[in-house]
Enzyme design. Structure first.
Site, mmCIF file in Angstrom:
data_model
loop_
_atom_site.group_PDB
_atom_site.id
_atom_site.type_symbol
_atom_site.label_atom_id
_atom_site.label_comp_id
_atom_site.label_asym_id
_atom_site.label_seq_id
_atom_site.Cartn_x
_atom_site.Cartn_y
_atom_site.Cartn_z
ATOM 1 N N HIS A 1 0.727 -1.406 0.105
ATOM 2 C CA HIS A 1 -0.014 -0.089 -0.002
ATOM 3 C C HIS A 1 0.898 1.394 -0.028
ATOM 4 O O HIS A 1 0.841 1.903 -1.020
ATOM 5 C CB HIS A 1 -1.091 0.091 1.056
ATOM 6 N N ASP B 1 -4.660 -8.734 -3.221
ATOM 7 C CA ASP B 1 -5.121 -8.494 -1.985
ATOM 8 C C ASP B 1 -6.464 -9.191 -1.395
ATOM 9 O O ASP B 1 -6.439 -10.416 -1.132
ATOM 10 C CB ASP B 1 -4.949 -6.983 -1.510
HETATM 11 C C1 NGQ Z 1 -5.255 -7.729 6.199
HETATM 12 N N1 NGQ Z 1 -6.022 -5.923 4.732
HETATM 13 O O1 NGQ Z 1 -4.317 -7.933 6.769
HETATM 14 O O2 NGQ Z 1 -6.162 -8.420 5.581
HETATM 15 C C2 NGQ Z 1 -5.595 -6.191 5.989
HETATM 16 C C3 NGQ Z 1 -6.476 -5.368 7.065
HETATM 17 C C4 NGQ Z 1 -5.210 -4.713 8.738
HETATM 18 C C5 NGQ Z 1 -5.530 -4.724 4.091
HETATM 19 N N2 NGQ Z 1 -4.604 -4.032 4.860
HETATM 20 C C6 NGQ Z 1 -6.050 -5.595 8.409
HETATM 21 N N3 NGQ Z 1 -5.937 -4.403 2.980
HETATM 22 O O3 NGQ Z 1 -4.687 -3.942 8.148
HETATM 23 O O4 NGQ Z 1 -5.248 -4.529 10.029
HETATM 24 ZN ZN ZN Z 2 -3.008 -7.071 3.085
#
Ligand code: NGQ
Ligand code: ZN
Length: 459
Positions: A274, A325
């Site tokens: 990101h 993702d």
């Molecule tokens: C994840 N997803 O780990 O699946 C994360 C969300 C977080 C994205 N960042 C959870 N898109 O970052 O705490």
């Molecule tokens: Zn992720």
């Protein structure tokens, strides 16, 4: 024994070439990629233009079964954080068989959509109550099996997760399946190493985020990883949400990317997933570090993250690649489209993705994403060149959107105007995995996915 394929048109790292002879060895590595070649007698001939296979640098496989199911208002103002609560609830139910079924379908879909390898950012480690499985590597092995069955290349990134926020906040209930000590993470890496090596998967490490990994744990884990494999890939979620930036500032006085650059040996092994919210200095320093920016355009749009400053990153020579993702979209071409359109909407310009060497947007973006994706994967998957793995995609020259066009126009039409995929064949390490647009396991994998999802959503 080598195999050959002759193509009238192929996209090499330097651009489109004619009369290209590809030759690879029994291990699936290119020994020769030659333009302006003669077609050897008896060689197979490609029926459409060839592209390099796209590495997918960021995947949470389990989220595929949940994609599209959070598009309703659950709070007065929904956000990344309210989405995450729903995602945790879904993750809490998942078992090893579910994960394997979901990943098998997902990887078949990825192959059909032009991704030939995937980096799994794997943080589901334990049973729903937080206790380790009898085999501590159970869920990671489910992903490795799915990769082996479908034939997709894999970089496995077990995730270190210890806290729920900056400053060592204790993890919450939804995070108990993710939590590990640094020692237990290093043991997990040791346990996974032989299985990864046996199937040609690369093993790395993913400190989840600066929210989830305190400074001492980050330093210890990186030292432990370096002792196992000094060149292993390291991926981290960073600066995705403005709240994360604010919390990091409150904790340390620094923004997340600046903090990371000052406290960790960030270099070309690193993928900054990101990295949406950087200031001008962070763009410059992070690009110069050699780290790859892991862009996930469809998920970043879906979660309301904000826009990456693509021109700034490129002005500093930053490498980047694509991740699917959360899998709201599983299509390399569509991610490129979204990346380009986000920039056009923000800048009120066109053809932002073209670069000094390559005026054609789809061609320029494809080459750059393969280059960065390969670096982030830590595998030799950097395109159609000797020494790289024979991962490639053949477009369907008979598709209505492509018929009669020049090869660069075909790729452009595939990305910008095909209304559905125009991919015919996909090869990984020289082996055909998709033919006539379909993976061999398409039907059985789809049925397994639907059964797993149905069970997970049952009340
Ligand atoms: C994840 N997803 O780990 O699946 C994360 C969300 C977080 C994205 N960042 C959870 N898109 O970052 O705490
Ligand atoms: Zn992720």
């Amino acid at each position: 024994m080598t195999r050959t394929l002759f193509a009238a048109h192929a996209l090499l790292p330097d651009g489109w070439a004619r009369d290209v002879l590809l030759e690879w060895d029994a291990d699936g590595r290119f020994v020769r990629v030659q333009a302006d070649a003669q077609c050897p007698h008896g060689s197979a001939i490609a029926s459409g233009p060839l592209l390099p296979g796209m590495p997918n640098l960021h995947s949470h496989a389990f989220q595929r079964a949940f994609a599209g199911l959070t598009e309703y208002r659950a709070e007065q103002q929904d956000s990344f954080w309210s989405w995450r609560s729903l995602m945790y609830r879904f993750a809490a139910r998942l078992g090893p068989q579910h994960l394997e079924a979901i990943a098998t379908w997902l990887y078949a879909e990825m192959l059909e959509a032009g991704y030939t390898s995937v980096c799994e950012f794997q943080y589901l480690h334990h049973q729903p109550d937080g206790r380790p499985y009898a085999d501590d590597a159970e869920l990671s092995r489910a992903l490795l099996r799915a990769a082996a069955r479908t034939g997709i290349g894999m970089t496995l990134l077990p995730v270190l997760y210890q806290t729920s926020g900056f400053g060592g906040l204790p993890p919450n209930e939804g995070q108990r399946r993710f939590i590990r000590s640094t020692d237990s993470m290093l043991h997990l890496l040791e346990a996974l190493a032989p299985g990864c090596a046996a199937q040609g998967a690369r093993l790395g490490l993913a400190p989840h985020s600066l929210r989830a990994v305190p400074p001492e744990a980050l330093a210890d884990a990186l030292a432990g990883l370096a002792a196992l494999d000094a060149r292993a890939p390291i991926h981290i979620h960073i600066a995705e949400q403005t709240r994360e930036v604010d919390d990091c500032l409150a904790w340390s006085g620094q923004r997340p990317v600046a903090w990371l650059l000052d406290h960790a040996p960030v270099d070309a092994r690193w993928c900054l997933v990101h990295a949406t919210h950087m200031d001008a200095d962070e763009y410059r320093r992070a690009a110069a570090s050699g780290a790859v920016a892991g862009l996930c355009p469809s998920t970043e749009a879906n979660l309301g993250d904000g826009l990456f400053d693509f021109p700034a990153w490129r002005s500093h020579g930053g490498a980047w690649g694509l991740g699917s993702d959360s899998h709201v979209c599983v299509d390399a071409a569509e991610e490129l489209l979204l990346l380009e359109y986000g920039q056009r909407l923000a800048l009120r310009q066109r053809n932002v993705g073209a670069d000094a060497k390559e005026a054609d947007v789809a061609t320029a973006l494809t080459l750059a994403a393969v280059h960065g994706g390969a670096r982030a994967s830590g595998r030799p998957v950097a395109g159609l060149a000797a020494g790289q793995q024979a991962d490639f995609v053949m477009l369907d020259a008979a598709h209505l959107a492509l018929q009669g066009l020049q090869p660069a126009q075909m790729l452009s039409s595939h990305v910008f105007a095909s209304h559905g995929s125009a991919i015919d064949g996909v090869w990984v390490a020289g082996r055909p995995r998709v033919a006539a647009g379909r993976h061999v396991l398409h039907d059985s994998a789809a049925a397994g996915f639907v059964a797993a999802r149905t069970e997970l959503l049952k009340d």
